[in-house]
Design a protein around this motif. Structure first.
Motif, short mmCIF file in Angstrom:
data_model
loop_
_atom_site.label_atom_id
_atom_site.label_comp_id
_atom_site.label_asym_id
_atom_site.label_seq_id
_atom_site.Cartn_x
_atom_site.Cartn_y
_atom_site.Cartn_z
N GLU B 608 56.31 28.97 -60.17
CA GLU B 608 57.16 30.14 -60.01
C GLU B 608 56.29 31.39 -59.86
O GLU B 608 56.58 32.29 -59.05
N ILE B 610 53.61 31.72 -58.51
CA ILE B 610 53.02 31.85 -57.18
C ILE B 610 54.12 32.10 -56.14
O ILE B 610 54.04 33.00 -55.32
N VAL B 611 55.14 31.27 -56.23
CA VAL B 611 56.13 31.26 -55.16
C VAL B 611 56.95 32.56 -55.13
O VAL B 611 57.11 33.16 -54.08
N PRO B 613 56.44 35.74 -56.14
CA PRO B 613 55.84 36.94 -55.53
C PRO B 613 55.67 36.79 -54.03
O PRO B 613 55.91 37.75 -53.29
N VAL B 614 55.29 35.61 -53.60
CA VAL B 614 55.10 35.41 -52.16
C VAL B 614 56.40 35.65 -51.43
O VAL B 614 56.45 36.37 -50.43
N CYS B 615 57.44 35.10 -51.93
CA CYS B 615 58.74 35.25 -51.29
C CYS B 615 59.15 36.72 -51.27
O CYS B 615 59.65 37.22 -50.26
N ALA B 617 57.30 39.28 -51.44
CA ALA B 617 56.44 40.03 -50.52
C ALA B 617 56.90 39.84 -49.09
O ALA B 617 57.02 40.81 -48.32
N PHE B 618 57.21 38.62 -48.78
CA PHE B 618 57.66 38.32 -47.43
C PHE B 618 58.96 39.05 -47.12
O PHE B 618 59.12 39.65 -46.06
N LEU B 829 58.94 28.48 -44.41
CA LEU B 829 59.60 29.43 -45.28
C LEU B 829 60.06 30.66 -44.51
O LEU B 829 61.08 31.26 -44.81
#
Lengths: 219, 903
Positions: B608, B610-611, B613-615, B617-618, B829
Motif C-alpha cells: 500500500e 508504494i501503490v 502514492p504512485v496512484c 501521483a498519477f 494502470l
C-alpha cells in the motif's frame, strides 16, 4: 445379677465338694452305668410302646373286623391265661420290691416274646412280617436290657425262660385271632407299666452324672 | 525207567504242599524220594537239585537229611517264586523233575483300625447302620473282612462287605440296646480283630431333615412363623434344631440362637426381622442331647414379612430454575424413593405440604403424588416443604426442607474431591455454625446432554462422602462431574460451592484443531476452539503449540488452557510453516491435525505504501494535464482549426450516393474514398494517417482522442453489439490500428462523427451503416429462423454484417478485442485511470439513451473544442431516432452501399 450368680455357683461347688468324700469312688462308674442302663431301658420301653402302637393297628387291620374296631373289648378267655397278664392291682404292683418287679418284667417279656415269634411266622404280608420281626428283635433287646439292669443292681436273674407251655393250638381261626388280639393287648399294658417302673427306678437310682461332672470341674 | 516212572508214579514229593508263606519269614521244604525209585536206579538225596522257576537254588541252602530226604531253607520268603521244584540229576547229566509246589507269599491281616459307625435315617422306620474302618496294609492274599456285632447275650449274623474291604452296612438296627461292634479280618496267614466299639445306635443317628417347611407371616411385621414336620418320632429320638435364614438375594445366613430351639417342636416364630422383606429359611435337627449327627439342611422356603410404616421420610431437595422470571420461581421438588428397608412396604403415595413462611396467613398447600418429584410455580419467598411417604401400614415421619428466599448463609469451605477405587470422595470443611445436613448435587458435564442433577444427602456431622452412583448411573471414569455442596441450616441454606472432578483422567480423545487467523510477514495469529467436555477426558492443564518449517526444528510453545488465540512471532517471511497443537491432561496429551501456512513476502502496508502514492501521483498528473488542456484550449483550437477547409469548396459536391455504390465490396476499396476525405481531417486518427499530424499537436490530445472515439463508438454502437459498442474496445481500436479490419470498421465509426459535422447529408450514409443493423437483424430473422432471441446468434449476425464477406474473420476480430481488453485490465494502470475518467460519463457496455446523451454532451464539448459547430449533437440525437424511424425503402441502399447482403 452377676454377683449373685457367682455366689450361687460358689456355694453349689462347695456343697458338691463337701459331698464328694461321701461318694464311694469305685461306685461312681457303676452308678453311672446302672443309671444309664435304666434310662436306656426306659427309652426302649417307650420306643417299643411307640412301635407297638402302629404295629398293633396294622396287625389288627390284618386280622380284620371285629378286631380292628376301636371299641372291641372281648372277654378274656381262660385259654388266654397262658399270656402273662399285667392286670395286677397297681398298688399291689407298687408294693413289690424292685427285684420282684424286674423279675416279673423279665419273665413276662420272655414269655411274650415266645408267643410273638410264633405269631411272626404266621403273618401273611412281608411288610408286616418285617415289622413284627423288627419288633421281636427290639423286644429281645428289652429282655436283655432288663437282665442287664438286674445284674447291675445285683439281683439274680430269674431262672432261664420257662419252656413255652405246650398250649394247644387254637382250635379255630377266630380263637387264634383272639389269642393274637390278647397278646398285643397284654404287650401294650406291660410296656406301659414297664415304662412307669423304669421311670420310677430311674429316680430311685441317683444319677451320679451331675456329681461327677461337678467333681471334674472342681478339680 | 525215569520216563515210565515219571509218568506213572512220582518218584518223590515235597512237603509242605503248596504253602502260603508270610513275607519275610524263613521257609524250609523237604523233598522225599520214594523207596521204589531208589531201588530202580541209584538215586539219592544227594543228587537233588532245587530250583525256583528255572533258577537253581545254591547248594549252600541244601541239606541232606538222609538218603531219601533233602531239605532247602530260605531265610527270606521274599526271594521265593513259584514254582519250587525238586529235581534229580540222573546219571550225572540228565536233570529230571521229581516234584513241584506252588508257593504263595503274603502277609497276615493287620488289626483293622478306626472303626466308626453312623446310622442314616432313610425313612420314618428305616435305619441302616454303616460302619467303616481302616483295613490296614495290603496282604497280597485273599482277606475276608467281617463286621461283627452283638448284644450282651445275643449275636447277630455278620455283615460281610461286598466289593469293598473297609465298610459294611447293617440294614436294620435296634435302638436303646448297647451293641458291641468289631471287625474281623482273616486270611490264610491269620486273623485279626479290631477293638470293639460299644454303643447304643441311637447315639450315632443322622436323622432326616425336617420336611414340609412352611413360612407364614404373622400380624407383627417383624415375625415369621415356621412350621415343619419331623420325620423321626418322639419316642425314638427327641430333637433339637438349628434354624438359619437370610434375606432373599443375600448370601449370608443368620441363625436363630440354638438355645431357642433345644427341644422337639414342629414350629417356631422367628422374630426381629425387617418388615416387608423376603426371607429364606432352612432347618436341620439332631438328637436333643447333641449326641450323634446333625441332619442335612432342609429345603429352603421363603416368606415375606408384613408391611410396616416407613421408618423415615424420603430425603428431600429442590432445584430452582436459574432463569426465574420476575417474582416467580419454578421450584422442582425432588425426593428419593426410600430404600426397601426404610420403606417397609410398597409406597402408595407421597404427601407434600408447602407452607409460605413469609406470611402467616397463607394457607398450607397439600399435594399427593406418586412420582418422586413435583414442580411448583411459587412467588419468591421462604418456604417450608414437608414430604411423607405412605404405605399400607401407615405414614413415615415427615422430611422437612426449608427453601429460603436466598442462600445467604455460609457455604462450605475447602471443597475437594479424591477418587477412591470406583467411587469419588467429596470432602469439605464445615462452616462454623451448626449444620443440619449437607446436600451434595452432582451431574455429568457433557456437551451432548444437559447436566442431569443427581444428589444425595449427608448428615451434618460428616465432612466427606462417597458419591454413590444410582444403579445404572454410576460414576464413570474420564467424565467430568460438577459437584456442588450445600449446607442446610436450621434457619436457612448456605450457598453452594462447586468443584469439577474426574474419577479418572485420560489423555484427550482428540487434539485441538488449530488455524491461522491472520498471517503476516514475521508473525501469525493462531486460533483454535476449546475441546468439548466430552473430548477432554480430564482437566486440560495446558496447550502446546508445535510449529516448524519444512526442514527446520520444531519449536514448542506452551499456552495457558484458557486461551484460544496465540501469536507466533519471529517467523521467517515467505516460508511454509507446519503447526499442530497438543492438549494435555494429567494423564497424557494428544495432538490435533497439522495445519500449514505461509508467511507473507511483504509486511502489512508495504504494498500500500508504494501503490497508493504512485496512484495518487498519477491522478494528480492527469488532473493537471486536463486542467492544462482546458486552460489552453484556445491555443489548441488555434492549432487545430485553421486547417479545416471550407466545406463548400470541398469536393463533397461529388459526394453523391452513387459514388460509394460504385465502390467495390472490399473494405480496402471502401477505405480509399474515406481516406481521401480524411486527408484533411485531423480526426482521421487512423494508423495510416496518424503520422501525418504533427506530433506536438497530437500528444496533448491523445487522451481526448481516445475519449472521443469511445463516445463515438458509443453513439454509433446503437446496433447493440457487445463487442463493438464497448468504449474500451474503441479505445484499443484507436490505440493500435495495425489490423486493417479494425481500421476499416473504426473508420466507419469515426467518420460518423467527423462527417456529420462536415455535411449533414452524408450522415445518412453512416446512419444507414449503423442503424440498419437491427433492421438487417429483423430481415435476417425473417429469412433465417435459427436464432430467435438468442444473443449469440444476434452477435453473430452482427459480425456477419460487420465483417462483410468473412464471418470467421469477424469472430476472430471480436475475440482479439476481448483479449486486448483483458490485457489492458491486467497491466496497464494508466489505462485504468483513463477508464475512470471516461467512466464518469460513460459506463462500460452501457447502451442506455441517457448515457448516449451524456456522451453526446461530452463529445459535444469535444466537438466544440474542435470546431464549435452545433450540428453534431443534433446528428447524434437524430441517430437513435433514425434507427427507430428508418424507412424500409432505405434498406436496399444499405444493401447496396455496405454490401451487407443477407445471406
Amino acid at each position: 445379677s452377676p454377683a449373685g450368680d457367682s455366689w450361687g455357683i460358689f456355694t453349689f461347688l462347695c456343697a458338691a465338694l463337701c459331698n464328694l468324700p461321701a461318694l464311694p469312688a469305685l461306685n461312681c462308674s457303676e452308678e453311672l452305668g446302672t443309671s444309664q442302663s435304666i434310662q436306656q431301658t426306659y427309652d426302649l420301653t417307650r420306643y417299643l410302646e411307640h412301635q407297638l402302637r402302629t404295629l398293633a393297628g396294622t396287625y389288627l387291620n390284618y386280622l380284620g373286623p371285629p378286631f380292628n374296631e376301636p371299641d372291641f373289648n372281648p372277654p378274656r378267655l381262660a385259654r388266654a391265661e397262658r399270656v402273662p397278664s399285667a392286670t395286677v392291682d397297681l398298688d399291689l404292683w407298687r408294693g413289690l420290691t424292685d427285684n420282684a418287679r424286674l423279675a416279673a418284667n423279665y419273665r413276662a417279656y420272655s414269655r411274650l416274646l415266645c408267643y410273638l415269634r410264633v405269631l411272626d411266622g404266621q403273618v401273611g404280608t412281608a411288610e408286616l412280617r418285617h415289622r413284627l420281626a423288627h419288633f421281636c428283635a427290639s423286644l429281645q433287646g428289652l429282655v436283655l436290657s432288663i437282665g442287664g439292669v438286674m445284674s447291675s443292681l445285683g439281683y439274680p436273674l430269674p431262672a432261664g425262660p420257662p419252656a413255652p407251655p405246650g398250649a394247644p393250638p387254637a382250635s379255630n381261626d377266630f380263637l387264634k385271632k383272639m389269642d393274637d388280639f390278647w397278646l398285643l393287648k397284654e404287650l401294650q399294658t406291660w410296656l406301659w407299666r414297664s415304662a412307669k417302673d423304669f421311670n420310677r427306678l430311674k429316680k430311685k437310682v441317683p444319677p451320679a452324672v451331675v456329681t461327677l461332672r461337678l467333681e471334674a470341674r472342681g478339680f | 525207567f525215569v520216563a515210565a516212572g515219571g509218568l506213572v508214579q512220582s518218584c518223590g514229593h515235597i512237603i509242605p504242599e503248596s504253602p502260603v508263606l508270610a513275607l519275610g519269614s524263613n521257609f524250609t521244604a523237604l523233598c522225599i524220594l520214594n523207596e521204589s525209585c531208589l531201588d530202580f536206579g541209584n538215586i539219592y538225596a544227594s543228587q537233588i537239585i532245587w530250583k525256583i522257576k528255572n533258577r537253581v537254588v545254591p547248594k549252600e541252602q541244601y541239606r541232606e537229611i538222609n538218603r531219601t530226604v533233602s531239605s532247602v531253607t530260605f531265610n527270606d520268603t521274599s526271594s521265593l517264586a513259584t514254582p519250587l521244584t525238586c529235581n534229580i540229576l540222573a546219571d550225572g547229566q540228565f536233570e529230571q523233575n521229581i516234584y513241584g509246589i506252588t508257593i504263595t507269599v503274603g502277609l497276615p491281616p493287620e488289626k483293622p483300625k478306626n472303626l466308626s459307625c453312623i446310622v442314616h435315617q432313610l425313612s420314618q422306620l428305616t435305619y441302616p447302620m454303616t460302619c467303616t474302618w481302616n483295613p490296614g496294609r495290603h496282604t497280597f492274599l485273599d482277606t475276608q473282612f467281617r463286621l461283627k456285632y452283638r448284644w450282651a447275650r445275643e449275636s447277630f449274623p455278620d455283615c460281610i462287605p461286598t466289593d469293598v474291604n473297609n465298610s459294611c452296612t447293617i440294614p436294620d438296627i435296634h435302638f436303646f440296646v448297647n451293641l458291641e461292634i468289631w471287625v474281623e479280618a482273616a486270611n490264610a496267614l491269620g486273623k485279626a480283630e479290631s477293638d470293639p466299639l460299644v454303643l447304643d445306635p441311637i447315639d450315632i443317628v443322622k436323622p432326616l431333615s425336617p420336611h414340609n417347611l412352611s413360612v407364614n407371616s404373622e400380624i407383627l411385621p417383624t415375625v415369621l412363623k415356621l412350621s415343619w414336620e419331623n420325620r423321626i418320632s418322639d419316642p425314638v429320638m427327641k430333637l433339637k434344631f438349628n434354624i438359619r435364614y437370610r434375606i432373599a438375594g443375600d448370601t449370608n445366613w443368620m441363625e436363630v440362637p440354638p438355645e431357642d430351639t433345644p427341644s422337639t417342636r414342629t414350629s417356631f416364630s422367628v422374630q426381629g426381622l425387617r418388615p416387608y422383606t423376603e426371607y429364606v429359611f432352612s432347618i436341620r435337627c439332631m438328637k436333643e442331647d447333641g449326641v450323634g449327627y446333625w441332619s442335612d439342611w432342609s429345603e429352603e422356603k421363603s416368606g415375606i414379612t408384613t408391611e410396616d410404616k416407613p421408618s423415615k421420610g424420603p430425603p428431600l431437595w429442590r432445584i430452582i430454575d436459574a432463569y426465574h422470571s420476575g417474582a416467580f420461581w419454578t421450584v422442582h421438588l425432588i425426593w428419593k424413593a426410600l430404600k426397601p428397608y426404610e420403606a417397609n412396604g410398597v409406597i402408595l403415595q407421597y404427601e407434600l405440604t408447602v407452607r409460605d413462611k413469609s406470611s402467616l396467613t397463607s394457607p398450607l398447600e397439600k399435594f399427593n403424588v406418586t412420582s418422586t418429584n413435583l414442580t411448583l410455580q411459587l412467588p419468591n419467598g421462604t418456604y417450608e416443604v414437608t414430604v411423607i411417604a405412605r404405605n399400607r401400614a401407615g405414614a413415615s415421619p415427615p422430611s422437612v426442607l426449608l427453601i429460603p428466599a436466598s442462600n445467604s448463609k455460609a457455604p462450605v469451605k475447602n471443597l475437594r474431591t479424591l477418587p477412591k477405587y470406583d467411587k469419588l470422595w467429596v470432602g469439605w470443611t464445615a462452616p462454623n455454625s451448626y449444620v443440619l445436613k449437607y446436600v451434595i448435587e452432582w451431574c455429568l458435564v457433557s456437551s451432548r446432554s444437559d447436566c442431569i442433577i443427581e444428589w444425595q444427602t449427608a448428615l451434618g456431622d460428616v465432612q466427606g462422602i462417597d458419591l454413590k452412583g444410582i444403579q445404572l448411573i454410576s460414576i464413570k471414569p474420564f467424565k467430568c462431574y460438577l459437584i456442588t455442596v450445600y449446607p442446610l441450616y436450621a434457619d436457612g441454606q448456605g450457598s453452594g460451592q462447586s468443584v469439577k472432578a474426574y474419577l479418572k483422567q485420560d489423555r484427550p480423545s482428540k487434539g485441538p484443531t488449530v488455524q491461522t487467523k491472520k498471517v503476516g510477514k514475521a508473525e501469525a495469529v493462531l486460533t483454535w476452539n476449546h475441546l468439548t467436555v466430552d473430548e477432554q477426558n480430564g482437566f486440560i492443564r495446558n496447550y502446546t503449540i508445535l510449529y516448524k518449517t519444512i526442514d527446520g526444528n520444531e519449536t514448542v510453545v506452551t499456552v495457558d488452557p484458557s486461551k484460544t488465540e496465540y501469536t507466533l512471532s519471529s517467523l521467517t517471511s515467505d516460508t511454509l510453516y507446519t503447526v499442530r497443537m497438543m492438549a494435555s491432561t494429567d494423564n497424557g496429551s494428544r495432538s490435533g491435525p497439522d495445519f500449514t501456512f505461509t508467511t507473507q513476502k511483504f509486511g502489512k502496508g508495504e504494498i500500500e505504501a508504494i501503490v497508493v502514492p504512485v496512484c495518487l501521483a498519477f491522478l494528480l498528473i492527469v488532473l493537471l494535464a486536463v486542467l492544462f488542456c482546458f486552460n489552453k484550449r484556445d491555443l489548441i483550437k488555434k492549432h487545430i482549426w485553421p486547417m479545416v477547409p471550407d466545406p463548400s469548396k470541398s469536393n463533397i459536391a461529388q459526394w453523391s450516393p452513387q459514388v460509394p455504390a460504385k465502390h467495390n465490396f472490399s473494405s480496402k476499396d471502401q477505405m480509399y474514398p474515406e481516406g481521401s476525405f480524411t486527408d484533411v481531417s485531423v480526426v482521421e486518427i487512423e494508423a495510416d494517417d496518424k503520422k501525418s499530424f504533427s506530433e506536438q499537436d497530437l500528444k496533448p490530445f491523445d487522451l481526448l482522442k481516445k475519449e472521443k472515439s469511445t463516445s463515438e463508438g458509443h453513439s454509433s454502437g446503437i446496433g447493440g453489439s457487445s463487442c463493438m459498442s464497448s468504449p474500451r474496445q474503441s479505445v484499443s481500436d484507436s490505440d493500435d490500428g495495425e489490423t486493417t479490419q479494425n481500421t476499416s470498421s473504426t473508420v466507419q465509426y469515426s467518420t460518423v462523427v467527423l462527417n456529420g459535422y462536415r455535411d449533414q447529408t452524408p450522415v445518412q450514409v453512416f446512419s444507414r451503416s449503423e442503424s440498419t443493423q437491427p433492421l438487417l437483424d429483423s430481415e435476417e430473422r425473417s429469412e433465417d429462423h435459427t436464432g430467435e432471441g438468442d444473443s449469440t446468434a444476434e452477435r453473430q449476425q452482427y459480425f456477419r454484417q460487420n465483417g462483410g464477406q468473412d464471418e470467421t474473420n469477424a469472430d476472430r476480430l471480436c475475440f482479439e478485442r476481448t483479449k486486448q481488453i483483458t490485457h489492458a485490465n491486467e497491466g496497464d494502470l494508466v489505462g485504468f485511470v483513463q477508464l475512470q475518467i471516461s467512466g464518469q460519463s460513460s459506463q462500460p457496455l452501457g447502451l442506455g439513451m441517457e448515457k448516449n446523451t451524456q456522451e453526446a454532451a461530452l463529445s459535444n464539448v469535444l466537438q466544440a473544442s474542435t470546431e464549435g459547430q452545433t450540428v453534431r449533437p443534433e446528428t447524434v440525437e437524430e441517430n437513435p431516432l433514425s434507427v427507430d424511424e428508418m424507412p424500409k425503402s432505405y434498406l436496399p441502399q444499405t444493401v447496396r452501399q455496405g454490401g451487407y447482403m443477407p445471406q
